[in-house]
Scaffold this motif. Structure first.
Motif, PDB file in Angstrom:
ATOM      1  N   UNK A  82      12.357  15.864   3.169  1.00  0.00           N
ATOM      2  CA  UNK A  82      11.208  15.925   4.047  1.00  0.00           C
ATOM      3  C   UNK A  82       9.890  15.909   3.291  1.00  0.00           C
ATOM      4  N   UNK A  83       9.782  16.705   2.230  1.00  0.00           N
ATOM      5  CA  UNK A  83       8.562  16.751   1.426  1.00  0.00           C
ATOM      6  C   UNK A  83       8.303  15.415   0.728  1.00  0.00           C
ATOM      7  N   UNK A  84       9.363  14.836   0.204  1.00  0.00           N
ATOM      8  CA  UNK A  84       9.247  13.582  -0.528  1.00  0.00           C
ATOM      9  C   UNK A  84       8.845  12.423   0.391  1.00  0.00           C
ATOM     10  N   UNK A  85       9.492  12.333   1.543  1.00  0.00           N
ATOM     11  CA  UNK A  85       9.207  11.251   2.480  1.00  0.00           C
ATOM     12  C   UNK A  85       7.792  11.346   3.031  1.00  0.00           C
ATOM     13  N   UNK A  86       7.346  12.559   3.325  1.00  0.00           N
ATOM     14  CA  UNK A  86       5.991  12.734   3.849  1.00  0.00           C
ATOM     15  C   UNK A  86       4.950  12.235   2.854  1.00  0.00           C
ATOM     16  N   UNK A  87       5.113  12.588   1.583  1.00  0.00           N
ATOM     17  CA  UNK A  87       4.184  12.147   0.539  1.00  0.00           C
ATOM     18  C   UNK A  87       4.166  10.631   0.428  1.00  0.00           C
ATOM     19  N   UNK A  88       5.347  10.022   0.421  1.00  0.00           N
ATOM     20  CA  UNK A  88       5.423   8.566   0.275  1.00  0.00           C
ATOM     21  C   UNK A  88       4.866   7.836   1.487  1.00  0.00           C
ATOM     22  N   UNK A  89       5.161   8.318   2.686  1.00  0.00           N
ATOM     23  CA  UNK A  89       4.687   7.638   3.886  1.00  0.00           C
ATOM     24  C   UNK A  89       3.163   7.622   3.974  1.00  0.00           C
ATOM     25  N   UNK A  90       2.548   8.722   3.577  1.00  0.00           N
ATOM     26  CA  UNK A  90       1.080   8.766   3.553  1.00  0.00           C
ATOM     27  C   UNK A  90       0.543   7.701   2.594  1.00  0.00           C
ATOM     28  N   UNK A  91       1.182   7.579   1.432  1.00  0.00           N
ATOM     29  CA  UNK A  91       0.734   6.616   0.424  1.00  0.00           C
ATOM     30  C   UNK A  91       0.897   5.177   0.904  1.00  0.00           C
ATOM     31  N   UNK A  92       2.060   4.843   1.470  1.00  0.00           N
ATOM     32  CA  UNK A  92       2.271   3.441   1.858  1.00  0.00           C
ATOM     33  C   UNK A  92       1.473   3.061   3.098  1.00  0.00           C
ATOM     34  N   UNK A  93       1.129   4.034   3.928  1.00  0.00           N
ATOM     35  CA  UNK A  93       0.229   3.740   5.043  1.00  0.00           C
ATOM     36  C   UNK A  93      -1.136   3.300   4.525  1.00  0.00           C
ATOM     37  N   UNK A  94      -1.596   3.949   3.475  1.00  0.00           N
ATOM     38  CA  UNK A  94      -2.892   3.604   2.891  1.00  0.00           C
ATOM     39  C   UNK A  94      -2.850   2.293   2.095  1.00  0.00           C
ATOM     40  N   UNK A  95      -1.705   2.005   1.478  1.00  0.00           N
ATOM     41  CA  UNK A  95      -1.589   0.831   0.603  1.00  0.00           C
ATOM     42  C   UNK A  95      -0.972  -0.395   1.283  1.00  0.00           C
ATOM     43  N   UNK A  96      -0.518  -0.252   2.519  1.00  0.00           N
ATOM     44  CA  UNK A  96       0.207  -1.333   3.187  1.00  0.00           C
ATOM     45  C   UNK A  96      -0.546  -2.658   3.255  1.00  0.00           C
TER      46      UNK A  96
END
Length: 491
Positions: free
Chosen positions: A437-451
């Motif tokens: 959960x912690x790992x996915x949340x961090x990554x999803x925030x990043x790829x939303x910004x970089x998509x």
């Protein structure tokens, strides 16, 4: 007496860990990840113009066509490494647990998670390729830690992600995989869990001490064979029970929207329960958005980052839409499941045992042995795939002392494999859910910004294909900030 004291001590630690992790994990999954995951997947589906449907055939062709990579790792080897990590307990034990706790409707939401997850997987894997770096062994390294730092300029966030991944893949997930193997071997062959643990430690050490290239070579050989064998057995069961298939599909769809019968592990299923369990186990299985598969995607030697993004997307098809569906078919069409539905509502089940019993109901003793061997291969390849992710991120965190850090990581992985074989399933799964959960949340925030960067790469790839280029070649200058890409990687 000493054994009793040790068991009480371990039980106390597990209860304490559960009390701390469960509320945090529950909050993340219930109020953040379920919505973030689906929302991001829908957004990426729209911004890529439904690439998972438009380019599905192309995905399959380039996935099985990328075999050569010189001294590096080929597109197919990177695909096999990520699939090795994806295909594991989530496909056998995890599907069974989701089915029991969330009802047949959980399978429907697993499918929906996979469909939008194709776009999510493309975005994160393409970003991993764009921002990859060259390693001294001739292969590349990359993943969320790298694209967060290079693309967003947020070193603290990339360090946080790398730590979460090491907790999840170096410890929790490897414990979950070895735990399931030990249960399966004990159920089928009465092998003591501690003995299974020792064998797993030896086999794992033989591969991971050869580094990431050794993992890629092993995955390339084992993963296709085990996936095809499992698919063929499931197809046989489906054909034999073809008359019951329409009813099974109707049950899955009705239960997904709260219209299924009150069966299984609860008095009745709400849409929320079915969604939460289906999405959670779907993510654990196909890993789309979690930030794990991009670590494997970055290692591939390819001419265009979007090409490997498409290859990794096809991994979600293989994992969830094919292999997880096979497990669902085996369980839902079995007499074991029908019996449990009516006689044991509210009972606690062990995921791998339900899958094993269901396969035995269809195929007799062969089914028990087949699942034990399948889970051994599925989960073992996950362990070595997980290690590869850990090595990439430990190298990121300890650049100057990476050799020492990698040696420590290998010892920790082997220790967790042994501990996981004899630990309680509940504790291991709780730990895995918490870290994921912690790992996915961090990554999803990043790829939303970089998509937007990944979408720009996709447009460049498709433009070249329309112009007749068979193998599009990437030029970093198509990006708004090409200086963020490491020099020489795309020459």
């Amino acid at each position: 007496m000493e054994n009793d004291i040790m068991e009480q001590f371990v039980s106390t630690l597990e209860n304490a860990a559960h009390a701390v992790m469960d509320p945090i994990s529950g909050f993340i999954w219930t109020y953040i990840l379920v919505y973030l995951l689906i929302g991001a997947g829908i957004l990426f589906t729209v911004t890529t113009k439904f690439m998972q449907f438009r380019l599905l055939g192309h995905m399959a062709r380039i996935t099985f066509g990328g075999r050569g990579a010189g001294e590096g790792i080929s597109a197919f080897q990177a695909f096999a490494t990520s699939l090795a990590s994806r295909v594991g307990t989530g496909n056998l034990a995890g599907v069974a647990i989701a089915l029991w706790v969330g009802g047949p409707g959980a399978i429907f939401w697993m499918w929906m998670t996979a469909l939008v997850g194709l776009a999510t997987s493309f975005i994160e894997s393409t970003l991993a390729q764009i921002y990859k770096v060259r390693h001294e062994d001739g292969a590349f390294r990359g993943g969320p830690a790298y694209y967060i730092e290079r693309g967003l300029g947020q070193r603290w966030m990339s360090v946080l992600f790398a730590i979460f991944l090491l907790i999840a893949y170096g410890l929790a997930f490897n414990g979950a995989q070895s735990n399931t193997i030990a249960q399966g071997m004990n159920q089928a062959f009465s092998v003591p869990p501690w003995l299974t643990g020792v064998v797993l430690v030896i086999l794992t050490a033989m591969i991971i001490y050869g580094g990431i290239k050794s993992v890629a070579r092993t995955a390339e050989k084992i993963v296709p064979i085990m996936a095809i064998a499992y698919l063929l057995v499931a197809l046989y069961i489906l054909i034999v029970n073809i008359g019951e298939v329409p009813g099974m599909l109707a049950l899955i769809v009705k239960s997904a929207f709260g219209y299924g019968p009150a069966i299984g592990g609860a008095a009745g299923y709400s849409i929320k329960i079915a969604m939460e369990n289906g999405i959670k186990r779907g993510l654990f299985s196909n890993e789309a958005g979690m930030g794990s598969a991009p670590n494997a995607a970055a290692t591939a030697t390819v001419k265009h980052p979007a090409a490997q993004g498409l290859v990794q997307s096809f991994g979600v098809v293989c994992d969830t839409l094919i292999i997880c569906s096979c497990t669902a078919v085996v369980i839902l069409l079995s007499g074991v499941y029908d019996t449990l539905m009516t006689t044991s509502p509210g009972a606690n089940i062990e995921g791998i045992k339900l899958t094993q019993d269901a396969m035995s109901d269809h195929l007799g003793a062969f089914g028990t042995y087949f699942i034990a061997i399948a889970i051994f291969l599925f989960a073992f390849t996950s362990i070595i795939g997980n290690y590869a992710y850990g090595e990439i991120n430990i190298g990121y965190l300890f650049k100057r002392r990476s050799k020492v850090a990698i040696h420590v990581l290998r010892l920790c992985v082997l220790a967790m494999v042994m501990i996981g074989a004899v630990a309680q399933l509940t504790f291991v799964w709780d730990f895995a859910d918490f870290a994921m959960g912690l790992m996915a949340t961090t990554n999803l925030i990043a790829i939303l910004l970089l998509s937007p960067i990944a979408v720009r790469a996709l447009r460049d790839y498709e433009r070249q294909r329309k112009e007749g280029v068979k193998e599009p070649v990437f030029d970093p200058r198509v990006l708004k900030r090409p200086e963020q890409v490491e020099k020489g990687v795309w020459d």
